[in-house]
Design a protein around this motif. Structure first.
Motif, mmCIF file in Angstrom:
data_model
loop_
_atom_site.group_PDB
_atom_site.id
_atom_site.type_symbol
_atom_site.label_atom_id
_atom_site.label_comp_id
_atom_site.label_asym_id
_atom_site.label_seq_id
_atom_site.Cartn_x
_atom_site.Cartn_y
_atom_site.Cartn_z
ATOM 1 N N LEU A 1 0.842 -1.198 0.000
ATOM 2 C CA LEU A 1 0.000 0.000 0.000
ATOM 3 C C LEU A 1 0.878 1.250 0.000
ATOM 4 C CD1 LEU A 1 -2.656 -1.078 2.653
ATOM 5 C CD2 LEU A 1 -2.694 -1.431 0.178
ATOM 6 N N TRP A 2 0.474 2.225 -0.813
ATOM 7 C CA TRP A 2 1.249 3.456 -0.983
ATOM 8 C C TRP A 2 0.312 4.662 -0.933
ATOM 9 C CZ3 TRP A 2 6.571 2.892 -1.932
ATOM 10 C CH2 TRP A 2 6.997 1.596 -2.277
ATOM 11 N N THR A 3 0.882 5.814 -0.615
ATOM 12 C CA THR A 3 0.151 7.067 -0.746
ATOM 13 C C THR A 3 1.005 8.046 -1.541
ATOM 14 O OG1 THR A 3 -1.106 8.768 0.423
ATOM 15 C CG2 THR A 3 1.034 8.164 1.360
ATOM 16 N N ARG A 4 0.371 9.038 -2.100
ATOM 17 C CA ARG A 4 1.101 10.048 -2.877
ATOM 18 C C ARG A 4 1.523 11.196 -1.955
ATOM 19 N NH1 ARG A 4 0.459 7.891 -8.024
ATOM 20 N NH2 ARG A 4 -1.602 6.963 -8.358
ATOM 21 N N THR A 5 2.587 11.864 -2.350
ATOM 22 C CA THR A 5 3.121 12.974 -1.549
ATOM 23 C C THR A 5 3.480 14.149 -2.447
ATOM 24 O OG1 THR A 5 5.432 12.249 -1.736
ATOM 25 C CG2 THR A 5 4.135 11.333 0.101
ATOM 26 N N VAL A 6 3.456 15.346 -1.857
ATOM 27 C CA VAL A 6 4.012 16.534 -2.500
ATOM 28 C C VAL A 6 4.794 17.306 -1.436
ATOM 29 C CG1 VAL A 6 2.207 16.783 -4.247
ATOM 30 C CG2 VAL A 6 1.948 17.917 -2.027
ATOM 31 N N ARG A 7 5.598 18.224 -1.858
ATOM 32 C CA ARG A 7 6.338 19.067 -0.922
ATOM 33 C C ARG A 7 5.356 19.963 -0.177
ATOM 34 N NH1 ARG A 7 10.186 23.176 -3.781
ATOM 35 N NH2 ARG A 7 8.105 23.881 -4.381
ATOM 36 N N CYS A 8 5.460 19.999 1.136
ATOM 37 C CA CYS A 8 4.588 20.864 1.933
ATOM 38 C C CYS A 8 4.898 22.325 1.611
ATOM 39 C CB CYS A 8 4.789 20.586 3.415
ATOM 40 S SG CYS A 8 3.770 21.639 4.481
ATOM 41 N N PRO A 9 3.851 23.159 1.440
ATOM 42 C CA PRO A 9 4.090 24.560 1.055
ATOM 43 C C PRO A 9 4.464 25.465 2.226
ATOM 44 C CG PRO A 9 1.740 24.147 1.239
ATOM 45 C CD PRO A 9 2.417 22.822 1.479
ATOM 46 N N ASN A 10 4.555 24.934 3.450
ATOM 47 C CA ASN A 10 4.830 25.756 4.624
ATOM 48 C C ASN A 10 6.225 26.399 4.508
ATOM 49 O OD1 ASN A 10 5.217 26.897 7.137
ATOM 50 N ND2 ASN A 10 4.404 25.137 8.265
ATOM 51 N N PRO A 11 6.315 27.729 4.371
ATOM 52 C CA PRO A 11 7.629 28.381 4.175
ATOM 53 C C PRO A 11 8.427 28.522 5.470
ATOM 54 C CG PRO A 11 5.895 30.031 4.228
ATOM 55 C CD PRO A 11 5.205 28.704 4.334
ATOM 56 N N THR A 12 7.791 28.283 6.624
ATOM 57 C CA THR A 12 8.481 28.473 7.905
ATOM 58 C C THR A 12 9.175 27.216 8.388
ATOM 59 O OG1 THR A 12 6.534 27.879 9.232
ATOM 60 C CG2 THR A 12 6.740 30.183 8.529
ATOM 61 N N GLU A 13 8.987 26.112 7.676
ATOM 62 C CA GLU A 13 9.596 24.853 8.086
ATOM 63 C C GLU A 13 10.575 24.382 7.012
ATOM 64 O OE1 GLU A 13 9.264 23.219 10.812
ATOM 65 O OE2 GLU A 13 7.394 23.842 11.772
ATOM 66 N N PRO A 14 11.576 23.597 7.401
ATOM 67 C CA PRO A 14 12.434 22.967 6.391
ATOM 68 C C PRO A 14 11.603 22.088 5.462
ATOM 69 C CG PRO A 14 13.374 22.751 8.590
ATOM 70 C CD PRO A 14 11.997 23.281 8.781
ATOM 71 N N ASP A 15 12.182 21.773 4.312
ATOM 72 C CA ASP A 15 11.464 20.953 3.336
ATOM 73 C C ASP A 15 11.041 19.616 3.949
ATOM 74 O OD1 ASP A 15 11.680 22.854 1.427
ATOM 75 O OD2 ASP A 15 13.239 21.846 0.242
ATOM 76 N N HIS A 16 9.797 19.274 3.704
ATOM 77 C CA HIS A 16 9.293 17.952 4.098
ATOM 78 C C HIS A 16 8.079 17.641 3.239
ATOM 79 C CE1 HIS A 16 6.939 20.803 6.549
ATOM 80 N NE2 HIS A 16 5.970 19.896 6.494
ATOM 81 N N ASP A 17 7.720 16.374 3.216
ATOM 82 C CA ASP A 17 6.609 15.921 2.368
ATOM 83 C C ASP A 17 5.284 15.961 3.115
ATOM 84 O OD1 ASP A 17 8.160 15.469 0.156
ATOM 85 O OD2 ASP A 17 8.496 13.342 0.608
#
Length: 903
Positions: free
Chosen positions: A203-219
């Motif tokens: 089982l899998w889920t899809r991800t995108v880069r979180c748009p939150n500019p105050t946090e380091p990059d995360h999915d």
């Protein structure tokens, strides 16, 4: 040779209730050995309906000795899935006995999934199956040509199929590693691996880069929900666990006795690609998701794996870390080493596929529908088919037989592909996977189910291989092979005046573009057996220019041009049917489009091609729980439309002549059909179909002003005439009341698809939706629920003191302005108000009637109609609360209105 113009059974009487029931039940599970198990094809006609159409089109009506009840019993035995041999033999004998010059010749112009020509073969006919689409064409060859031409082909498929699967497993086993514990797939695992299991799926889920500019990059995970299984006394779900320091998200498998014991809500998740990031709480909009996806930045994250419990009873769910994840880079490297072309064909544009689309999320090529491991597995199986073919030929197998063997393996491969894309979902009820085409669309799936094609569950190649071989064995017993032709329905390779019947299921106006859908399978057929069929599989994708469908995108967005294209192709096809039919032989169309425009296009095509429509039989061939929903009423899902060649001297008719003849046809047909117990919407459609005879028996029909009477206009007229005949005294009643009575007669109080209800509203002159429509106001006549319409009866509406009376506020069907007292309200409004008062406040009935401007005689006719027996689907059905209330009111009617009526 017999006179082929004699009346056929389908033009006299057939037990449509039996055919409908057997057709619908055929679609409900447990169909081992059914031809549909060979390969998916959309809108395939049930074998029961197809067999009934062929038999009743060829069996003569005269000289029959069975009673109506005996005919019903015979059709039940003939049409039930897994029909008894004696019933099929009896039908075959009748069909052959009626044809004095050998087996009757039958052609299907648009044979699609092959149900109609297959049943014609079963009944001993000499069959031509014509189809333009190369995917459907190869399906038909596997059903009606190869099994009958190559005896013992099923054993070849079993023998060489095992070679094929074993070779693929040797190449792919490293990509499907086992997990410890229990007993697994021992027929694939070595002896020293007996205590290990193969995961059934991942089982899998899809991800995108979180748009939150105050946090380091995360999915941001786009998981829609985390349910795994829901059974009595056992529920399983994934609990999201956030690591804020690492800005990561993992999932724990939680099992409980009830949903409340889980301690969290597994239903929380994304909606339409919009979600709140579980890691940081930032909103992730659907626009951001689309932008990221189109930029190639949508990824995937693992959720869990499924494995069979020891003994294979039930499922174990493994959290990430308890099983190995695939190495995508290694999959792609191995894929490049295969002698298989990359899956770079373009996906259809967003205008081409209805029902949702993944293409708006940056999916542009067919390879995007598969993970690297899925691509490798399917490509390995595809390459293996060529290897098996060559080995079989090297060992002395005749080339034609080797091609048939390879095509059978390709059918199995395509069934695997349908279960092995990243558009498959987890079915939490059955704890298995759905197929790609659970609907006739390619919708976006946020959480997908990746089957293991070697683990013995959903998507297992050996399962489909076995089903293919078993089906071939069953089909090998058919009397002969069909002439399976790939080409346009407008150009058949048949002599003129040669066919005893044309029986076909034509494309349905603006319904699904099967060419676009079938490209999913076409791209794999190219890679597996394209070397055997360079003409059929030589193009980039399936041919679409000559597909008969109203697809505006193929005509620069012009719906009018698309409609003319469809009508032109249909007319050419029916002219070709006219050419190849023997004089007087029948044409039967199995048609399912429910709009007036769809019907009128078919009728005009038939008339312009030289046919007269003689009969129409409505059938409900759909599953009890079809897409429009349980408890939803609809017009019969299929119509048997019967036609004959028109007389050459038919000439031009006048509207007056046609309408006079129509009245007699309605009278005769209604009496006959009601005698057979046909009621409701089925009765309306059957009479309307028979009424088309008066229009189509002429080359054209002119109105009083000299202009041609269009089929669409005539259909509106004939439907109105039919309703007038059914509700005799209501012919002059207001349109709103006529709609209510007609809708109740046709559907009762069940939910009805909006398009069908709107079509009926137009017939009666009512406005269903929009400003001033029947769905508007605080007390509307009908309620609109999503895409369905439901009637509101007297209990729902009658307690409104304003109902049926002029008022300055919206009340029921009355407009939002002052109505003069001389204007009569809709009779159904008054009827509902009177019925409610008679049940709850009987002393108010007479004063209320004195306060409204209404014809008491006409009102009584409406109430009589609401109470009448005709409004019940069968004599044994319990009356509705409205019908019962109407009966009680009628008993006391004279007391209420007085001997001299209302003054």
């Amino acid at each position: 040779m017999r006179d082929s113009s004699d009346k056929r059974l389908i033009e006299d009487v057939i037990p449509i209730d039996v055919i409908s029931r057997t057709s619908a039940s055929e679609k409900v599970g447990g169909r081992v050995g059914h031809p549909a198990s060979l390969h998916l094809w959309w809108a395939r006609r049930p074998l029961a309906a197809s067999r009934a159409a062929v038999y009743s089109a060829l069996a003569p009506a005269d000289g029959r000795t069975r009673t109506l009840d005996e005919e019903s019993i015979f059709f039940d035995a003939l049409c039930t899935w897994g029909a008894e041999d004696h019933a099929i033999r009896a039908a075959r004998s009748e069909v052959l006995a009626a044809s004095k010059d050998g087996p009757p010749k039958v052609v299907d112009l648009f044979s699609g999934g092959g149900a109609i020509p297959l049943e014609a073969l079963r009944l001993g006919c000499e069959v031509t199956a014509n189809e333009l689409n190369p995917v459907a064409h190869l399906i038909e060859r596997m059903l009606m040509e190869f099994p009958q031409t190559y005896p013992g082909l099923a054993d070849d498929v079993r023998k060489w199929g095992q070679v094929w699967v074993d070779a693929a497993w040797r190449d792919l086993s490293d990509f499907y590693p086992t997990v410890d514990g229990g007993t697994g797939q021992q027929h694939l695992l070595a002896d020293d691996e007996a205590e290990q299991r193969l995961p059934l799926a991942y089982l899998w889920t899809r991800t995108v880069r979180c748009p939150n500019p105050t946090e380091p990059d995360h999915d941001a995970h786009l998981v829609r929900q985390t349910w795994l299984g829901r059974k009595t006394n056992r529920v399983v779900a994934l609990k999201p666990v956030v690591d804020r320091d690492a800005l990561s998200l993992r999932y724990e498998v939680v099992t409980a006795a009830t949903e409340g014991d889980l301690g969290f809500d597994p239903a929380e998740g994304s909606r339409g690609g919009q979600v709140t990031c579980r890691i940081c709480g930032a909103p992730v909009t659907s626009k951001h998701v689309k932008d990221e996806a189109r930029a190639g930045r949508m990824g995937t994250a693992p959720l869990a794996a499924l494995a069979a419990k020891p003994g294979r009873r039930g499922r174990d769910y493994l959290a990430v870390g308890e099983y190995e994840l695939p190495d995508d880079a290694e999959c792609l490297k191995r894929l490049e080493e295969l002698d298989v072309d990359p899956l770079n064909e373009p996906l259809p544009g967003t205008m081409r596929i209805t029902g949702g689309t993944c293409m708006v999320y940056g999916f542009s090529q067919y390879r995007d529908l598969f993970t690297p491991r899925q691509l490798l597995a399917l490509s390995t199986l595809a390459a293996g088919i060529r290897t098996v073919h060559d080995r079989a030929c090297d060992e002395g197998m005749e080339p034609g037989r080797a091609a048939a063997l390879s095509t059978a393996l390709a059918m199995a491969l395509n069934r695997v592909a349908d279960r092995l894309s990243n558009l498959c979902r987890l079915d939490t009820k059955n704890e298995g996977g759905t197929n790609t085409f659970a609907r006739q669309a390619l919708p976006m799936v946020w959480d997908f189910y990746e089957a293991n094609p070697f683990a013995g569950a959903s998507g297992d190649v050996r399962k489909y291989l076995k089903e293919t071989a078993d089906l071939i064995e069953r089909l090998s017993t058919l009397p002969s092979a069909a002439n399976v032709v790939r080409g346009s329905a407008a150009s058949l390779p048949l002599p003129s005046d040669s066919q005893d019947a044309v029986i076909t299921d034509p494309p349905y106006y603006d319904n699904i573009s099967y060419a676009d859908l079938s490209d999913f399978f076409y791209v794999w057929l190219k890679r597996s057996v394209g070397f055997l069929y360079p003409t059929d599989l030589g193009g980039e994708l399936t041919p679409k220019r000559n597909e008969a469908v109203v697809a505006a995108y193929r005509h620069s967005g012009s719906k009018d041009d698309a409609r003319r294209h469809y009508e032109d192709l249909m007319e050419k096809a029916f002219k070709e049917a006219h050419r190849v039919l023997k004089p007087g032989a029948p044409l039967v169309c199995v048609y399912a489009h429910k709009t007036t425009s769809g019907w009128s296009s078919l009728v005009e095509s038939l008339r312009n091609a030289g046919f007269t429509i003689t009969e129409a039989w409505p059938l409900d061939t759909e599953m009890p729980e079809r897409a429009v929903g349980r408890g939803t009423a609809s017009l019969a899902s299929s119509i048997f439309l019967v036609a004959r060649k028109r007389r050459p001297d038919a000439g031009v008719g006048s509207e007056a002549e046609v309408m006079a003849e129509l009245g007699q046809i309605i009278l005769e047909r209604r009496a006959r059909l009601e005698e057979l117990g046909i009621t409701g919407s089925d009765l309306v459609i059957a009479i309307v179909g028979a009424g088309l005879r008066s229009l189509t028996r002429y080359e054209r029909v002119e109105q009083d002003n000299g202009e041609v009477l269009p089929a669409e206009t005539f259909l509106e007229m004939v439907q109105s005439r039919v309703l007038d005949a059914l509700f005799e005294g209501l012919a002059g009643t207001d349109p709103i009341t006529r709609y209510y009575v007609a809708a109740q007669y046709s559907y009762g109080y069940a939910a009805v698809p909006f398009d069908e209800a709107n079509n009926l509203a137009r017939m009666t002159g009512a406005n269903l939706d929009g400003s001033g429509g029947l769905t508007t106001g605080p007390n509307p006549l009908v309620s609109k629920v999503k895409s369905t319409i439901v009637l509101r009866d007297f209990e729902d509406r009658g307690g409104d003191d304003r109902l049926g009376q002029p008022h300055t506020e919206a009340s029921g069907t009355m407009p939002l302005y002052e109505v003069e007292s001389s204007v009569a309200p809709p009779l159904i409004d008054v009827a509902h108000a009177v019925l409610w008062r008679a049940e709850h406040r009987p002393g108010e009935v007479r004063p209320y009637l004195m306060s409204v401007s209404v014809d008491a005689v006409a009102l009584r006719q409406v109430i009589q109609t609401l109470a009448g027996r005709a409004l019940r689907a069968s004599s044994g059905e319990t009356k509705s609360r409205e019908a019962s209330a109407a009966e009680r009111l009628l008993v006391s009617w004279r007391t209420i209105v007085g001997e001299r009526g209302l003054l």
